[in-house]
Write a protein that holds these residues in place. Structure first.
Motif, PDB file in Angstrom:
ATOM      1  N   PHE A  18       0.850  -1.189   0.000  1.00 46.61           N
ATOM      2  CA  PHE A  18       0.000   0.000   0.000  1.00 46.61           C
ATOM      3  C   PHE A  18       0.892   1.247   0.000  1.00 46.61           C
ATOM      4  O   PHE A  18       1.342   1.697   1.056  1.00 46.61           O
ATOM      5  CB  PHE A  18      -0.952   0.009   1.201  1.00 46.61           C
ATOM      6  CG  PHE A  18      -2.014   1.056   1.076  1.00 46.61           C
ATOM      7  CD1 PHE A  18      -3.052   0.885   0.172  1.00 46.61           C
ATOM      8  CD2 PHE A  18      -1.965   2.219   1.831  1.00 46.61           C
ATOM      9  CE1 PHE A  18      -4.030   1.862   0.021  1.00 46.61           C
ATOM     10  CE2 PHE A  18      -2.942   3.200   1.686  1.00 46.61           C
ATOM     11  CZ  PHE A  18      -3.973   3.014   0.781  1.00 46.61           C
TER      12      PHE A  18
ATOM     13  N   TRP B  71      -0.425   1.081  -8.990  1.00 47.45           N
ATOM     14  CA  TRP B  71      -0.973   0.293  -7.891  1.00 47.45           C
ATOM     15  C   TRP B  71      -2.453  -0.003  -8.125  1.00 47.45           C
ATOM     16  O   TRP B  71      -2.915  -1.125  -7.937  1.00 47.45           O
ATOM     17  CB  TRP B  71      -0.794   1.017  -6.541  1.00 47.45           C
ATOM     18  CG  TRP B  71      -1.368   0.197  -5.416  1.00 47.45           C
ATOM     19  CD1 TRP B  71      -0.757  -0.852  -4.788  1.00 47.45           C
ATOM     20  CD2 TRP B  71      -2.679   0.300  -4.836  1.00 47.45           C
ATOM     21  NE1 TRP B  71      -1.608  -1.391  -3.843  1.00 47.45           N
ATOM     22  CE2 TRP B  71      -2.789  -0.705  -3.850  1.00 47.45           C
ATOM     23  CE3 TRP B  71      -3.776   1.150  -5.046  1.00 47.45           C
ATOM     24  CZ2 TRP B  71      -3.937  -0.890  -3.082  1.00 47.45           C
ATOM     25  CZ3 TRP B  71      -4.921   0.967  -4.280  1.00 47.45           C
ATOM     26  CH2 TRP B  71      -5.003  -0.036  -3.315  1.00 47.45           C
TER      27      TRP B  71
ATOM     28  N   LEU C 154      -6.662  -3.432  -8.451  1.00 41.94           N
ATOM     29  CA  LEU C 154      -8.105  -3.331  -8.701  1.00 41.94           C
ATOM     30  C   LEU C 154      -8.493  -3.376 -10.174  1.00 41.94           C
ATOM     31  O   LEU C 154      -9.645  -3.102 -10.510  1.00 41.94           O
ATOM     32  CB  LEU C 154      -8.632  -2.019  -8.072  1.00 41.94           C
ATOM     33  CG  LEU C 154      -8.264  -1.791  -6.601  1.00 41.94           C
ATOM     34  CD1 LEU C 154      -8.779  -0.453  -6.132  1.00 41.94           C
ATOM     35  CD2 LEU C 154      -8.800  -2.903  -5.719  1.00 41.94           C
TER      36      LEU C 154
ATOM     37  N   TYR D 153      -7.660  -3.289   6.796  1.00 45.04           N
ATOM     38  CA  TYR D 153      -8.008  -4.712   6.933  1.00 45.04           C
ATOM     39  C   TYR D 153      -7.925  -5.433   5.584  1.00 45.04           C
ATOM     40  O   TYR D 153      -7.673  -6.627   5.533  1.00 45.04           O
ATOM     41  CB  TYR D 153      -9.451  -4.909   7.422  1.00 45.04           C
ATOM     42  CG  TYR D 153      -9.795  -4.321   8.766  1.00 45.04           C
ATOM     43  CD1 TYR D 153      -8.835  -4.166   9.756  1.00 45.04           C
ATOM     44  CD2 TYR D 153     -11.097  -3.929   9.055  1.00 45.04           C
ATOM     45  CE1 TYR D 153      -9.161  -3.632  10.992  1.00 45.04           C
ATOM     46  CE2 TYR D 153     -11.438  -3.398  10.296  1.00 45.04           C
ATOM     47  CZ  TYR D 153     -10.470  -3.253  11.256  1.00 45.04           C
ATOM     48  OH  TYR D 153     -10.807  -2.727  12.474  1.00 45.04           O
ATOM     49  N   PHE D 154      -8.241  -4.683   4.531  1.00 45.38           N
ATOM     50  CA  PHE D 154      -8.406  -5.355   3.237  1.00 45.38           C
ATOM     51  C   PHE D 154      -7.232  -5.174   2.279  1.00 45.38           C
ATOM     52  O   PHE D 154      -6.941  -6.065   1.484  1.00 45.38           O
ATOM     53  CB  PHE D 154      -9.701  -4.880   2.576  1.00 45.38           C
ATOM     54  CG  PHE D 154     -10.911  -5.110   3.445  1.00 45.38           C
ATOM     55  CD1 PHE D 154     -11.251  -6.401   3.826  1.00 45.38           C
ATOM     56  CD2 PHE D 154     -11.687  -4.061   3.913  1.00 45.38           C
ATOM     57  CE1 PHE D 154     -12.350  -6.643   4.648  1.00 45.38           C
ATOM     58  CE2 PHE D 154     -12.787  -4.283   4.747  1.00 45.38           C
ATOM     59  CZ  PHE D 154     -13.121  -5.576   5.107  1.00 45.38           C
ATOM     60  N   ALA D 155      -6.583  -4.009   2.344  1.00 46.25           N
ATOM     61  CA  ALA D 155      -5.532  -3.714   1.369  1.00 46.25           C
ATOM     62  C   ALA D 155      -4.499  -4.844   1.241  1.00 46.25           C
ATOM     63  O   ALA D 155      -4.101  -5.197   0.121  1.00 46.25           O
ATOM     64  CB  ALA D 155      -4.847  -2.383   1.699  1.00 46.25           C
TER      65      ALA D 155
ATOM     66  N   LEU E 277      -4.835  -7.894   1.348  1.00 52.14           N
ATOM     67  CA  LEU E 277      -5.332  -9.120   0.716  1.00 52.14           C
ATOM     68  C   LEU E 277      -4.830  -9.285  -0.719  1.00 52.14           C
ATOM     69  O   LEU E 277      -4.910 -10.375  -1.286  1.00 52.14           O
ATOM     70  CB  LEU E 277      -6.866  -9.178   0.770  1.00 52.14           C
ATOM     71  CG  LEU E 277      -7.457  -9.373   2.178  1.00 52.14           C
ATOM     72  CD1 LEU E 277      -8.977  -9.339   2.142  1.00 52.14           C
ATOM     73  CD2 LEU E 277      -6.984 -10.690   2.806  1.00 52.14           C
ATOM     74  N   THR E 278      -4.268  -8.222  -1.281  1.00 52.36           N
ATOM     75  CA  THR E 278      -3.607  -8.393  -2.590  1.00 52.36           C
ATOM     76  C   THR E 278      -2.512  -9.451  -2.505  1.00 52.36           C
ATOM     77  O   THR E 278      -2.208 -10.114  -3.501  1.00 52.36           O
ATOM     78  CB  THR E 278      -2.943  -7.089  -3.100  1.00 52.36           C
ATOM     79  OG1 THR E 278      -2.073  -6.594  -2.081  1.00 52.36           O
ATOM     80  CG2 THR E 278      -3.982  -6.032  -3.447  1.00 52.36           C
TER      81      THR E 278
ATOM     82  N   LEU F  91      -2.723 -12.147  -1.222  1.00 53.05           N
ATOM     83  CA  LEU F  91      -3.327 -13.457  -1.465  1.00 53.05           C
ATOM     84  C   LEU F  91      -3.957 -13.526  -2.856  1.00 53.05           C
ATOM     85  O   LEU F  91      -3.686 -14.441  -3.613  1.00 53.05           O
ATOM     86  CB  LEU F  91      -4.362 -13.758  -0.375  1.00 53.05           C
ATOM     87  CG  LEU F  91      -3.774 -13.848   1.050  1.00 53.05           C
ATOM     88  CD1 LEU F  91      -4.872 -14.035   2.083  1.00 53.05           C
ATOM     89  CD2 LEU F  91      -2.757 -14.984   1.149  1.00 53.05           C
ATOM     90  N   TYR F  92      -4.788 -12.549  -3.197  1.00 50.48           N
ATOM     91  CA  TYR F  92      -5.491 -12.735  -4.469  1.00 50.48           C
ATOM     92  C   TYR F  92      -4.633 -12.424  -5.686  1.00 50.48           C
ATOM     93  O   TYR F  92      -4.905 -12.927  -6.777  1.00 50.48           O
ATOM     94  CB  TYR F  92      -6.865 -12.030  -4.492  1.00 50.48           C
ATOM     95  CG  TYR F  92      -6.918 -10.525  -4.585  1.00 50.48           C
ATOM     96  CD1 TYR F  92      -7.237  -9.754  -3.480  1.00 50.48           C
ATOM     97  CD2 TYR F  92      -6.715  -9.876  -5.805  1.00 50.48           C
ATOM     98  CE1 TYR F  92      -7.335  -8.381  -3.561  1.00 50.48           C
ATOM     99  CE2 TYR F  92      -6.806  -8.498  -5.898  1.00 50.48           C
ATOM    100  CZ  TYR F  92      -7.113  -7.753  -4.780  1.00 50.48           C
ATOM    101  OH  TYR F  92      -7.208  -6.390  -4.877  1.00 50.48           O
TER     102      TYR F  92
ATOM    103  N   ASN G 208      -1.329 -12.976  -5.317  1.00 50.03           N
ATOM    104  CA  ASN G 208      -0.315 -13.998  -5.020  1.00 50.03           C
ATOM    105  C   ASN G 208       1.040 -13.690  -5.671  1.00 50.03           C
ATOM    106  O   ASN G 208       1.585 -14.530  -6.399  1.00 50.03           O
ATOM    107  CB  ASN G 208      -0.831 -15.377  -5.464  1.00 50.03           C
ATOM    108  CG  ASN G 208      -0.014 -16.521  -4.846  1.00 50.03           C
ATOM    109  OD1 ASN G 208       0.809 -16.306  -3.955  1.00 50.03           O
ATOM    110  ND2 ASN G 208      -0.229 -17.732  -5.341  1.00 50.03           N
TER     111      ASN G 208
ATOM    112  N   VAL H 103      -2.283 -20.485   0.274  1.00 51.92           N
ATOM    113  CA  VAL H 103      -3.213 -19.356   0.114  1.00 51.92           C
ATOM    114  C   VAL H 103      -4.521 -19.659   0.838  1.00 51.92           C
ATOM    115  O   VAL H 103      -5.044 -18.842   1.596  1.00 51.92           O
ATOM    116  CB  VAL H 103      -3.477 -19.054  -1.375  1.00 51.92           C
ATOM    117  CG1 VAL H 103      -4.597 -18.029  -1.525  1.00 51.92           C
ATOM    118  CG2 VAL H 103      -2.211 -18.543  -2.055  1.00 51.92           C
TER     119      VAL H 103
END
Lengths: 354, 354
Positions: B23, B31, B36, B136-138, B140-141, B143-144, B146, B155
């Motif tokens: 981030f 980014w 996104l 909380y979410f940023a 998660l990139t 993982l998704y 990877n 994962v």
């Protein structure tokens, strides 16, 4: 129109029953041990019920159309999947959505939601923030406990979708917040639509893609369903904004023109700012930036917006966007009742009066 | 002691560099399109930077020990995994943690954090809530998208872990909030420790388990590392609570006795309530429920707590818990520098003065 309303009315209690399975009205050992394992020390079920389940269910019980879950079910059916499975997974989309509006209300310092005082006013900011967050996460039991035996691939796809869409929601909200602080002087329509796409379109897309994944859709179906839903999400937001300014029945809810009070740069405000004369433009900016409480001042802004044809413009824009998305979806779906309902659905959301 | 401080000092900038990759300080197209996808309409990078990246980095740049990332790295190494990979994945734990404290500050109506005004005071409640959520979410990139080529199994395990721990954090916070509203008259020590385990222990466990998964740990190693970390999280919280009441250097931070002002039922307050005479007990409840602002009243409560040996009791409790967890971890890990550092780490967190 009546048919869709009937459809939603029939679906809503079924969705709520599934939500209750995922997050019960009364938290007991059974749910805690299922979702979070046995306690290392000791659970205090009563406190968790009072602090989380009660405020969340007080909020859910106020109603809401549950149209995102309907999108999940219809999308799943439209690609030949089972609606029973889609229904069971709808809490993932609805709880997340409800979490975002509980947070939104606090962020916007709103007073009422669905005719009742907002959660932060009833229970305090702390509970509203925390329970809003809890709603983002509670339905993840549907993935990590996998009670409906989704395939590895489905679980992974849904997790990936969740991650990306949750970032998008937060980014959309970040744009909206910053703009209605009046911190940016000129916003383009494309930027506005992007914000809308992330703030409101995204959870509709999430809903449709969830249904597509559950129905093992082909990639092009999943994509087109996602795009169509995103677009009707945007159209829904535009219609919401229109109703906020000119909706006859809106008094029951948020209060007419609350968006003006909040200084929101809606597509109508942007259109009016682009088309009004210098004096009106200056006045409209002044009003939006002053966050007026007086109904008279709010009405003055609404008049400027009306006068510049901005309401009609917004209505047309919403229709055009949906029409374009339908054109891409239509060829990839076989004819079916679900497909027809999806189409009616979009029309309903755009035309609705409340 | 010095060794651990050195270790953390060396690790912190490395972790922050990884956070910046996940981030960035300035949000640009690169980014946005990575995380996104391409914009359907148009991105407004400047607004996203101002509304999300700046407040988040203003917060991160204040410091913080980054001890949870250190747990991830050490846990990974202790099971024979690569510390480079663990380091790259640490933003997942640190951003989530920072998100929870940004939200906590608002929920507790705190004034300062790490010596500066809290984010909600600097940028507004709306930005603090939304950016807290975004944190909380940023990550998660990781993982998704990877980017570090984790296996499917890794994962999935990390997603599952994330889901469960995020629910636990929210449930722990729900308990804490409800209790310090004074809404429950008697809390048992086990219930208190459960709350602590969920509110503070959980992210430490998440950190250690993350490291274990990345190092392909055996199930019994992953479990024991998780439990050990959870316990040092609880011990850290107890020590935090102790410092809040008697820490000499605490003035620089939150202010001495803020927990009394907030009415927090800490393990010390609970112990004092159990062991004090009737008059003192009544007075302590009265003070906690009145959320006193006066330092004199706060000091009166601290005196009651001290007099009943509750500070010593809390210190002992923290040590005992960690000792027990170490007993279970010790036999499943081969001797290594990482293992030794883990042990020192626990001692450091319990003994720390700030």
């Amino acid at each position: 129109m009546g048919a869709i309303e009937d459809y939603l009315k029939k679906t809503q209690p079924l969705v709520d029953k599934e939500i209750e399975k995922v997050f019960p009205k009364k938290i007991g050992k059974k749910w805690l041990e299922f979702a979070l394992d046995k306690a290392d020390f000791a659970y205090d079920e009563e406190t968790i019920t009072k602090s989380a389940a009660e405020p969340i269910w007080e909020f859910l019980n106020r109603g809401g159309k549950r149209w995102r879950p309907a999108l999940t079910i219809l999308s799943c059916e439209a690609v030949g999947g089972k609606k029973e499975l889609a229904l069971k997974m709808t809490p993932l989309i609805e709880l997340v959505h409800e979490g975002t509006i509980m947070a939104d209300d606090l962020e916007d310092n709103s007073q009422t939601r669905r005719g009742k005082p907002c959660t932060h006013l009833l229970y305090g900011n702390d509970i509203a923030i925390n329970d809003g967050n809890l709603m983002y996460f509670a339905p993840l039991t549907l993935l990590y406990k996998n009670p409906y035996k989704l395939s590895e691939k489905q679980v992974r796809k849904i997790y990936d979708l969740y991650g990306k869409e949750m970032i998008r929601v937060s980014i959309g909200q970040a744009m909206d917040i910053y703009w209605h602080k009046g911190s940016k002087t000129s916003i383009s329509e494309k930027e506005y639509l992007q914000m809308c796409s992330y703030k409101t379109g995204v959870l509709a897309r999430f809903a449709a893609k969830l249904g597509a994944i559950l129905g093992n859709a082909k990639p092009e179906q999943e994509k087109a369903l996602g795009k169509f839903a995103e677009t009707i999400g945007i159209a829904f937001q535009i219609q919401d904004d229109i109703l906020n300014l000119v909706g006859e029945e809106f008094q029951k809810g948020k209060g007419v023109g609350e968006d003006i009070h909040e200084g929101k740069r809606t597509i109508m405000a942007l259109h009016a700012l682009q088309h009004a004369g210098e004096a009106e433009k200056t006045r409209l900016i002044e009003i939006l930036n002053s966050h007026p409480a007086s109904q008279e001042t709010i009405n003055e802004a609404i008049e400027i917006i009306k006068k510049n044809g901005s309401i009609e413009y917004a209505k047309e824009k919403a229709k055009t966007l949906v029409k374009q998305a339908w054109k891409k979806l239509n060829p990839v779906l076989k004819e079916s009742t679900a497909k027809k309902t999806l189409k009616d659905f979009a029309d309903y959301l755009i035309e609705r009066k409340i």
